[in-house]
Design a protein around this motif. Structure first.
Motif, mmCIF file in Angstrom:
data_model
loop_
_atom_site.group_PDB
_atom_site.id
_atom_site.type_symbol
_atom_site.label_atom_id
_atom_site.label_comp_id
_atom_site.label_asym_id
_atom_site.label_seq_id
_atom_site.Cartn_x
_atom_site.Cartn_y
_atom_site.Cartn_z
ATOM 1 N N GLY A 237 32.846 66.365 75.081
ATOM 2 C CA GLY A 237 34.287 66.106 75.117
ATOM 3 C C GLY A 237 34.632 64.644 75.303
ATOM 4 O O GLY A 237 35.589 64.147 74.704
ATOM 5 N N THR A 238 33.859 63.937 76.126
ATOM 6 C CA THR A 238 34.158 62.527 76.344
ATOM 7 C C THR A 238 33.941 61.707 75.079
ATOM 8 O O THR A 238 34.677 60.766 74.799
ATOM 9 N N LEU B 55 39.822 69.527 75.899
ATOM 10 C CA LEU B 55 38.423 69.322 75.531
ATOM 11 C C LEU B 55 37.498 69.678 76.684
ATOM 12 O O LEU B 55 37.605 69.101 77.771
ATOM 13 N N ASP B 56 36.602 70.622 76.448
ATOM 14 C CA ASP B 56 35.533 70.850 77.414
ATOM 15 C C ASP B 56 34.624 69.628 77.386
ATOM 16 O O ASP B 56 34.395 69.031 76.329
ATOM 17 N N ILE B 57 34.123 69.227 78.549
ATOM 18 C CA ILE B 57 33.220 68.068 78.566
ATOM 19 C C ILE B 57 31.844 68.445 78.026
ATOM 20 O O ILE B 57 31.263 67.720 77.218
ATOM 21 N N ILE C 163 43.419 66.575 77.817
ATOM 22 C CA ILE C 163 43.055 67.162 79.097
ATOM 23 C C ILE C 163 41.607 67.626 78.994
ATOM 24 O O ILE C 163 41.239 68.331 78.051
ATOM 25 N N PHE C 164 40.787 67.213 79.960
ATOM 26 C CA PHE C 164 39.388 67.632 79.971
ATOM 27 C C PHE C 164 39.206 68.880 80.821
ATOM 28 O O PHE C 164 39.848 69.042 81.864
ATOM 29 N N LEU C 165 38.295 69.749 80.379
ATOM 30 C CA LEU C 165 37.833 70.880 81.175
ATOM 31 C C LEU C 165 36.397 70.592 81.583
ATOM 32 O O LEU C 165 35.583 70.171 80.754
ATOM 33 N N THR C 166 36.073 70.812 82.840
ATOM 34 C CA THR C 166 34.705 70.599 83.283
ATOM 35 C C THR C 166 34.328 71.604 84.349
ATOM 36 O O THR C 166 35.121 71.931 85.221
ATOM 37 N N VAL D 226 48.277 72.828 69.673
ATOM 38 C CA VAL D 226 47.327 72.349 70.675
ATOM 39 C C VAL D 226 45.920 72.657 70.192
ATOM 40 O O VAL D 226 45.632 73.796 69.794
ATOM 41 N N LEU D 227 45.054 71.646 70.216
ATOM 42 C CA LEU D 227 43.658 71.835 69.848
ATOM 43 C C LEU D 227 42.848 72.129 71.111
ATOM 44 O O LEU D 227 42.905 71.362 72.077
ATOM 45 N N VAL D 228 42.118 73.237 71.103
ATOM 46 C CA VAL D 228 41.252 73.626 72.216
ATOM 47 C C VAL D 228 39.810 73.585 71.725
ATOM 48 O O VAL D 228 39.456 74.284 70.766
ATOM 49 N N VAL D 229 38.977 72.757 72.359
ATOM 50 C CA VAL D 229 37.559 72.679 71.991
ATOM 51 C C VAL D 229 36.761 73.154 73.197
ATOM 52 O O VAL D 229 36.630 72.438 74.194
ATOM 53 N N GLU D 230 36.272 74.362 73.111
ATOM 54 C CA GLU D 230 35.607 75.044 74.230
ATOM 55 C C GLU D 230 34.548 75.985 73.673
ATOM 56 O O GLU D 230 34.859 76.839 72.838
ATOM 57 N N ASP D 231 33.295 75.817 74.119
ATOM 58 C CA ASP D 231 32.223 76.629 73.557
ATOM 59 C C ASP D 231 32.092 77.994 74.227
ATOM 60 O O ASP D 231 31.436 78.884 73.675
#
Length: 231
Positions: A68-69, A59-61, A85-88, A12-17
């Motif tokens: 993310g979008t 993906l964080d937006i 799945i988006f995180l916002t 799973v790829l998690v992109v979150e700052d």
């Protein structure tokens, strides 16, 4: 960048700052048997998605670099339909709707339960794997849906659907003529209750209709109630 962890359930790829959030998500996913790759900016996140081909992306937006979008938009433009799945943290519904319109499968609003997020990932992957009935084919007018192969076509022309779009269409075709409320569709397709917001259903129905083209009328709105598949 966090090193890739090999695990039995896939990567799973998690992109979150926000690093504490990223670390928490990684911990919970790892406990469930997933490998996890964490990136902290959008440019690195998109490169990782293209390089690693994960089973799902979180993906964080709001990200530095690409948001993310935009990551999702570029993935879909590449023909990559990995579940997203988006995180916002934003209250503005526009962000969530935009993410779904660009091909996202689900979203979670911060603050969130990491257990719920992992459940959402597992639900998406179960749906993407398809049902056990490998020879199950449904047709409605010019539309053909093969649940075993998870393919759909109109007049034998293939459609490109996200995992959520496919499952929404399959559920409607499962009982042609039966009117489903938005709450029923949320529970059956997304697997969670109506607190998530029925606008999610409306956006996905609009996306499915757009992809059906001339066959869009197969999905009919019943005002004040919901949707039905009707030839």
């Amino acid at each position: 960048m966090c090193a890739v962890t090999d695990a039995s359930k896939g990567l799973v790829l998690v992109v979150e700052d926000e690093r504490p959030i990223a670390d928490l998500v990684r911990l919970y996913l790892s406990r469930e048997g997933f490998g996890v790759q964490v990136e902290h900016d959008g440019t690195a996140g998109l490169a990782a998605a293209r390089r690693l081909r994960p089973v799902a992306c979180i993906l964080d937006i709001a990200l530095p670099g690409l948001d993310g979008t935009e990551i999702c938009r570029r993935m879909r433009a590449d023909g990559d339909w990995t579940p997203v799945i988006f995180l916002t943290a934003r209250d503005d519904e526009v962000d969530r709707i935009l993410g779904l319109e660009l091909g996202g499968d689900d979203y979670v609003t911060k603050p969130f339960s990491p257990r719920e997020l992992v459940t959402r990932v597992k639900t998406l992957l179960r749906r993407a794997a398809g049902p056990p009935e490998v020879d199950r084919v449904r047709t409605l007018g010019p539309l053909t849906l093969d649940q075993g192969r998870r393919t759909a076509a109109v007049h034998q022309q293939p459609l490109t659907l996200t995992a959520t779009e496919f499952d929404l269409l399959a559920h409607l075709l499962g009982r042609p003529g039966r009117v489903f409320t938005r709450e029923e569709l949320l529970a059956a397709v997304w697997g969670y209750a109506s607190h998530a917001g029925t606008r999610t259903v409306d956006v996905h129905v609009a996306q499915v209709r757009a992809k059906l083209g001339g066959a869009a009328s197969l999905i009919r709105t019943v005002r004040g109630v919901g949707y039905t598949a009707d030839a």
